[in-house]
Design a protein around this motif. Structure first.
Motif, PDB file in Angstrom:
ATOM      1  N   LEU A 128     104.514  -6.392  52.742  1.00 42.31           N
ATOM      2  CA  LEU A 128     105.011  -5.012  52.792  1.00 42.31           C
ATOM      3  C   LEU A 128     104.422  -4.147  51.686  1.00 42.31           C
ATOM      4  O   LEU A 128     104.152  -2.969  51.893  1.00 42.31           O
ATOM      5  CB  LEU A 128     106.536  -4.992  52.705  1.00 42.31           C
ATOM      6  CG  LEU A 128     107.304  -5.508  53.914  1.00 42.31           C
ATOM      7  CD1 LEU A 128     108.805  -5.570  53.609  1.00 42.31           C
ATOM      8  CD2 LEU A 128     107.041  -4.647  55.143  1.00 42.31           C
ATOM      9  N   ARG A 129     104.210  -4.717  50.519  1.00 41.40           N
ATOM     10  CA  ARG A 129     103.713  -3.923  49.395  1.00 41.40           C
ATOM     11  C   ARG A 129     102.193  -3.896  49.303  1.00 41.40           C
ATOM     12  O   ARG A 129     101.629  -3.193  48.475  1.00 41.40           O
ATOM     13  CB  ARG A 129     104.324  -4.412  48.088  1.00 41.40           C
ATOM     14  CG  ARG A 129     103.875  -5.782  47.664  1.00 41.40           C
ATOM     15  CD  ARG A 129     104.614  -6.285  46.428  1.00 41.40           C
ATOM     16  NE  ARG A 129     104.218  -5.619  45.222  1.00 41.40           N
ATOM     17  CZ  ARG A 129     103.213  -6.008  44.424  1.00 41.40           C
ATOM     18  NH1 ARG A 129     102.508  -7.081  44.748  1.00 41.40           N
ATOM     19  NH2 ARG A 129     102.927  -5.350  43.322  1.00 41.40           N
ATOM     20  N   SER A 130     101.531  -4.634  50.168  1.00 43.85           N
ATOM     21  CA  SER A 130     100.074  -4.695  50.154  1.00 43.85           C
ATOM     22  C   SER A 130      99.475  -3.331  50.509  1.00 43.85           C
ATOM     23  O   SER A 130     100.022  -2.577  51.303  1.00 43.85           O
ATOM     24  CB  SER A 130      99.600  -5.743  51.158  1.00 43.85           C
ATOM     25  OG  SER A 130      98.208  -5.650  51.332  1.00 43.85           O
ATOM     26  N   ASP A 131      98.319  -3.071  49.915  1.00 45.25           N
ATOM     27  CA  ASP A 131      97.591  -1.846  50.247  1.00 45.25           C
ATOM     28  C   ASP A 131      96.884  -1.959  51.589  1.00 45.25           C
ATOM     29  O   ASP A 131      96.508  -0.951  52.177  1.00 45.25           O
ATOM     30  CB  ASP A 131      96.551  -1.533  49.156  1.00 45.25           C
ATOM     31  CG  ASP A 131      97.199  -1.104  47.852  1.00 45.25           C
ATOM     32  OD1 ASP A 131      98.338  -0.577  47.895  1.00 45.25           O
ATOM     33  OD2 ASP A 131      96.583  -1.309  46.795  1.00 45.25           O
ATOM     34  N   ALA A 132      96.703  -3.175  52.049  1.00 44.81           N
ATOM     35  CA  ALA A 132      96.030  -3.387  53.335  1.00 44.81           C
ATOM     36  C   ALA A 132      96.909  -2.852  54.462  1.00 44.81           C
ATOM     37  O   ALA A 132      98.096  -3.155  54.538  1.00 44.81           O
ATOM     38  CB  ALA A 132      95.762  -4.866  53.544  1.00 44.81           C
ATOM     39  N   THR A 133      96.340  -2.028  55.301  1.00 46.75           N
ATOM     40  CA  THR A 133      97.102  -1.489  56.423  1.00 46.75           C
ATOM     41  C   THR A 133      96.672  -2.103  57.750  1.00 46.75           C
ATOM     42  O   THR A 133      97.459  -2.171  58.677  1.00 46.75           O
ATOM     43  CB  THR A 133      96.963   0.049  56.501  1.00 46.75           C
ATOM     44  OG1 THR A 133      95.587   0.387  56.551  1.00 46.75           O
ATOM     45  CG2 THR A 133      97.624   0.706  55.305  1.00 46.75           C
ATOM     46  N   ALA A 134      95.423  -2.573  57.808  1.00 46.35           N
ATOM     47  CA  ALA A 134      94.931  -3.171  59.051  1.00 46.35           C
ATOM     48  C   ALA A 134      95.688  -4.466  59.334  1.00 46.35           C
ATOM     49  O   ALA A 134      95.701  -5.379  58.521  1.00 46.35           O
ATOM     50  CB  ALA A 134      93.436  -3.454  58.940  1.00 46.35           C
ATOM     51  N   GLY A 135      96.352  -4.490  60.468  1.00 47.80           N
ATOM     52  CA  GLY A 135      97.064  -5.689  60.875  1.00 47.80           C
ATOM     53  C   GLY A 135      98.451  -5.857  60.298  1.00 47.80           C
ATOM     54  O   GLY A 135      99.162  -6.780  60.671  1.00 47.80           O
ATOM     55  N   ARG A 136      98.847  -4.988  59.383  1.00 43.88           N
ATOM     56  CA  ARG A 136     100.161  -5.160  58.743  1.00 43.88           C
ATOM     57  C   ARG A 136     101.293  -4.982  59.736  1.00 43.88           C
ATOM     58  O   ARG A 136     102.264  -5.735  59.714  1.00 43.88           O
ATOM     59  CB  ARG A 136     100.334  -4.225  57.558  1.00 43.88           C
ATOM     60  CG  ARG A 136     101.664  -4.505  56.842  1.00 43.88           C
ATOM     61  CD  ARG A 136     101.822  -3.839  55.523  1.00 43.88           C
ATOM     62  NE  ARG A 136     101.510  -2.442  55.593  1.00 43.88           N
ATOM     63  CZ  ARG A 136     101.214  -1.698  54.534  1.00 43.88           C
ATOM     64  NH1 ARG A 136     101.184  -2.226  53.334  1.00 43.88           N
ATOM     65  NH2 ARG A 136     100.947  -0.419  54.675  1.00 43.88           N
ATOM     66  N   ARG A 137     101.202  -4.017  60.620  1.00 39.84           N
ATOM     67  CA  ARG A 137     102.276  -3.782  61.597  1.00 39.84           C
ATOM     68  C   ARG A 137     102.483  -5.015  62.490  1.00 39.84           C
ATOM     69  O   ARG A 137     103.602  -5.442  62.722  1.00 39.84           O
ATOM     70  CB  ARG A 137     101.973  -2.550  62.440  1.00 39.84           C
ATOM     71  CG  ARG A 137     103.100  -2.190  63.376  1.00 39.84           C
ATOM     72  CD  ARG A 137     102.857  -0.881  64.023  1.00 39.84           C
ATOM     73  NE  ARG A 137     102.859   0.115  62.961  1.00 39.84           N
ATOM     74  CZ  ARG A 137     102.943   1.412  63.139  1.00 39.84           C
ATOM     75  NH1 ARG A 137     103.012   1.893  64.355  1.00 39.84           N
ATOM     76  NH2 ARG A 137     102.937   2.238  62.133  1.00 39.84           N
ATOM     77  N   VAL A 138     101.397  -5.592  62.958  1.00 40.68           N
ATOM     78  CA  VAL A 138     101.480  -6.796  63.793  1.00 40.68           C
ATOM     79  C   VAL A 138     102.033  -7.959  62.980  1.00 40.68           C
ATOM     80  O   VAL A 138     102.886  -8.722  63.453  1.00 40.68           O
ATOM     81  CB  VAL A 138     100.098  -7.149  64.391  1.00 40.68           C
ATOM     82  CG1 VAL A 138     100.111  -8.518  65.043  1.00 40.68           C
ATOM     83  CG2 VAL A 138      99.673  -6.083  65.387  1.00 40.68           C
ATOM     84  N   ALA A 139     101.573  -8.109  61.748  1.00 40.03           N
ATOM     85  CA  ALA A 139     102.033  -9.205  60.891  1.00 40.03           C
ATOM     86  C   ALA A 139     103.538  -9.109  60.641  1.00 40.03           C
ATOM     87  O   ALA A 139     104.261 -10.111  60.742  1.00 40.03           O
ATOM     88  CB  ALA A 139     101.274  -9.194  59.560  1.00 40.03           C
ATOM     89  N   VAL A 140     104.012  -7.919  60.348  1.00 39.16           N
ATOM     90  CA  VAL A 140     105.447  -7.729  60.082  1.00 39.16           C
ATOM     91  C   VAL A 140     106.250  -7.940  61.368  1.00 39.16           C
ATOM     92  O   VAL A 140     107.333  -8.547  61.343  1.00 39.16           O
ATOM     93  CB  VAL A 140     105.704  -6.352  59.437  1.00 39.16           C
ATOM     94  CG1 VAL A 140     107.192  -6.041  59.363  1.00 39.16           C
ATOM     95  CG2 VAL A 140     105.081  -6.301  58.038  1.00 39.16           C
ATOM     96  N   ALA A 141     105.719  -7.483  62.492  1.00 37.99           N
ATOM     97  CA  ALA A 141     106.412  -7.699  63.772  1.00 37.99           C
ATOM     98  C   ALA A 141     106.508  -9.198  64.076  1.00 37.99           C
ATOM     99  O   ALA A 141     107.571  -9.676  64.516  1.00 37.99           O
ATOM    100  CB  ALA A 141     105.687  -6.967  64.896  1.00 37.99           C
TER     101      ALA A 141
END
Length: 157
Positions: free
Chosen positions: A68-81
């Motif tokens: 959640l706190r990572s600066d990386a945005t690519a793939g974060r939504r899928v990872a959190v889902a």
């Protein structure tokens, strides 16, 4: 700093909610139902589950916080889902196994749960290797729990 604390609280509360929901379904069914089941030889003593799950939940919350706190945005939504999918399955399993008193229903949940955990490890690792590594013990334990659930189903079904 404030953002990190808020994200940490979100991660901790999410995981704690799953833990509490699971306990509500589990504890009333330990005796006499679970205690009366025929157990396989590799069934651990009951006291093992508390420390193992506490450790796994802490690791899950820490991993989620890192993503959640990572600066990386690519793939974060899928990872959190994926994380929340595996967490939902995790919280539902005790209701299917213990509350419904059905190792068969537990099997219906635990196999997809393990797949969701493995997918979460891959997705988290692409964002933060430490976060992905934090979930490896969860996958190992749920893999073991899958074998245990299957044995309990076969021995008692």
């Amino acid at each position: 700093m404030k953002r990190d604390l808020m994200l940490g609280a979100l991660a901790a509360l999410s995981v704690a909610a799953a833990l509490v929901l699971g306990q509500i379904a589990t504890f009333p069914n330990l005796a006499p139902w679970y205690a009366g089941l025929v157990k396989p030889s590799f069934n651990p003593p009951n006291w093992v589950f508390g420390p193992v799950w506490t450790t796994l939940y802490v690791l899950m919350a820490f991993a989620l916080w890192r993503v959640l706190r990572s600066d990386a945005t690519a793939g974060r939504r899928v990872a959190v889902a994926l994380f929340y999918l595996q967490l939902l399955l995790n919280a539902a399993w005790p209701w299917m196994f213990f509350a419904a008193q059905s190792p068969g229903l537990g099997m219906i949940n635990i196999a997809p749960q393990l797949i969701a955990i493995l997918g979460t490890i891959v997705a988290f690792s692409r964002i933060d290797r430490v976060a992905g590594a934090c979930l490896v013990p969860l996958a190992a334990w749920v893999g073991y729990a899958t074998a245990l659930n299957f044995a309990l189903w076969r021995l008692n079904g």
